[in-house]
Design an enzyme around this catalytic site. Structure first.
Site, short mmCIF file in Angstrom:
data_model
loop_
_atom_site.label_atom_id
_atom_site.label_comp_id
_atom_site.label_asym_id
_atom_site.label_seq_id
_atom_site.Cartn_x
_atom_site.Cartn_y
_atom_site.Cartn_z
N ASP A 129 -7.60 7.02 -0.21
CA ASP A 129 -6.77 8.19 0.09
C ASP A 129 -7.23 9.43 -0.67
OD1 ASP A 129 -5.22 6.57 1.67
OD2 ASP A 129 -3.56 6.40 0.25
N THR A 130 -7.44 9.26 -1.97
CA THR A 130 -7.79 10.42 -2.79
C THR A 130 -9.15 11.01 -2.40
OG1 THR A 130 -8.83 9.06 -4.51
CG2 THR A 130 -6.47 9.47 -4.71
N GLU B 106 -6.91 -0.21 -10.37
CA GLU B 106 -6.93 -0.93 -9.10
C GLU B 106 -8.21 -0.62 -8.36
OE1 GLU B 106 -2.21 -1.42 -8.02
OE2 GLU B 106 -3.37 0.02 -6.87
N ARG C 230 3.13 10.83 5.29
CA ARG C 230 1.96 11.70 5.22
C ARG C 230 1.43 11.96 6.63
NH1 ARG C 230 -1.43 9.07 1.21
NH2 ARG C 230 -2.38 7.89 2.89
N GLY D 194 2.21 2.89 -2.23
CA GLY D 194 3.32 2.92 -3.16
C GLY D 194 4.56 2.19 -2.72
N SER E 111 0.84 -1.19 0.00
CA SER E 111 0.00 0.00 0.00
C SER E 111 0.88 1.23 0.00
CB SER E 111 -0.91 0.02 1.24
OG SER E 111 -0.14 0.13 2.42
N GLU F 274 -9.96 2.83 -9.15
CA GLU F 274 -9.01 3.70 -9.85
C GLU F 274 -8.97 3.38 -11.34
OE1 GLU F 274 -5.14 4.51 -7.98
OE2 GLU F 274 -5.81 3.22 -6.35
#
Length: 395
Positions: free
Chosen positions: A277-278, A270, A356, A151, A149, A257
């Site tokens: 998140d987005t 995906e 983050r 990235g 996850s 996505e």
């Protein structure tokens, strides 16, 4: 009142807990480390390794939840089938979580069973298999762990000289005990977007206005809503999202996505069976209900009368510039001097370079220029910790 066991207590889990508490639910937040963000607002918490199946069983026996909500990938997903058989609701379903926590299962479902357009791909457990797949796909190509996850372990490979490093990083970046990688053709896309899709226990599948987003190193850095695409492209995306979620079964919100190619073709990328998140951009009141409120209503079987765009908005991440085991010194003043701006600090107990730590949200009228909102969100995010949302970090 329902008793909800949350598996994974990061920033997305925290917002879900807040939504649950606002309607009187009881939440036990679980994670591998203490004082995780969702634990700070939950009724109770448990700290244990998420991949320890016996420990997970013990927590379920202790709390006897009505509902289990997975929020991360690295858990013993196969145990969820046992919990379902015991009468516990798993969100969206044990089948959905098991498929989507592993890129092999979800990609094969989309491409082979449902016949949806995806990037060409191969799997590899050894470097020899990996090299052969790269020769077949060609360069550039994308390499990812099968289970990961944010990235972790993902990279772009441009030539043979980069293959060995990419394979090693993908293996090291894998979460859980799945040691296998997926290698994909590079799609020459114009942009990427997320279609938040809500499946209900009793009611039609609903869609949020699409969300544009940009990733760096496979991790979300900014998003905006609405992402403006043609009616035809939107219809394609909604059809694909409906087909995949119907096959996976269950109730909840899904982050689906897509790539949008320069020719206007929509390609499935995906899927996550939980808030995305987005979708944090919805915390800026872009829609009448945030993705977390939508998820909770779907989970509880509460009605969703409709999903409406109320503002245009943009989000940009706040990244840590340092390693620290103490709270960082956040500058909130400069950003909050500007109207129609909100900040969410996640409350993570430890900071790592590039981690983050929060998000800045900016919004305007429904027809506002999202390019301007994106510029504003990125600029203000940089003032909080002095770190550009698009900064590169060497791990």
């Amino acid at each position: 009142m329902k008793k909800i066991l949350l598996l994974g207590s990061g920033e997305l889990g925290k917002e879900f807990v807040i939504a649950a508490k606002r309607v009187g639910q009881y939440v036990i937040a679980c994670d591998r480390y203490a004082h995780a963000p969702a634990m700070q607002v939950a009724d109770a918490c448990e700290v244990f390794p998420m991949l320890d199946g016996e420990a997970l069983d013990a927590v379920v026996r202790k709390h006897r939840p009505d509902i289990i909500v997975p929020e991360i990938e690295a858990i013993r997903t196969e145990r969820l089938f046992d919990f379902e058989r015991q009468g516990i609701q798993v969100v969206p379903s044990a089948r959905a979580v098991n498929y989507t926590m592993n890129r092999r299962a979800i990609r094969d479902l989309a491409a082979k069973e449902l016949g949806l357009r995806t990037a060409k791909y191969f799997y590899a457990k050894t470097f020899e298999e990996f090299k052969a797949a790269a020769d077949e796909i060609g360069f550039p190509c994308v390499v990812k762990p099968l289970m990961s996850s944010s990235g972790h372990g993902q990279s772009y490979v441009h030539n043979d000289d980069e293959l060995e490093k990419a394979f090693r990083e993908a293996m090291e970046g894998s979460r859980g005990d799945v040691k296998e990688v997926i290698i994909e053709e590079f799609v020459d896309f114009d942009s990427e977007f997320t279609l938040l899709t809500v499946t209900q226990k009793a009611g039609p599948t609903l869609f949020c206005p699409p969300i544009g987003h940009v990733q760096k190193g496979g991790d979300y850095r900014e998003s905006w809503q609405p992402y403006r695409i043609s009616d035809e492209a939107l219809a394609q995306a909604q059809h694909i999202a409906a087909e995949v979620t119907r096959a996976l079964t269950g109730a909840g919100i899904w982050g689906v996505e897509f790539f949008l190619t320069k020719r206007g073709e929509v390609i499935f990328s995906e899927l996550s069976p939980r808030p995305h998140d987005t979708g944090m951009v919805t915390l800026g009141h872009t829609t009448n209900l945030s993705e977390f409120e939508l998820h909770l209503r779907a989970v509880l079987g509460l009605p969703i009368a409709g999903i409406h765009l109320e503002h245009a908005g943009a989000s940009a991440v706040i990244l840590s510039p340092e390693e620290s085991d103490r709270p960082l010194d956040y500058n909130l003043v400069d950003a909050l001097r500007e109207d129609r701006t909100r900040i969410r600090i996640f409350g993570k107990p430890q900071a790592h370079v590039g981690r983050r730590m929060g998000v800045v949200l900016c919004y305007g009228a429904t027809d506002a220029d999202t390019t301007g909102l994106r510029d504003k969100a990125r600029r203000l995010a940089k003032t909080v910790l002095g770190t550009d949302p698009y900064a590169s970090f060497h791990k």
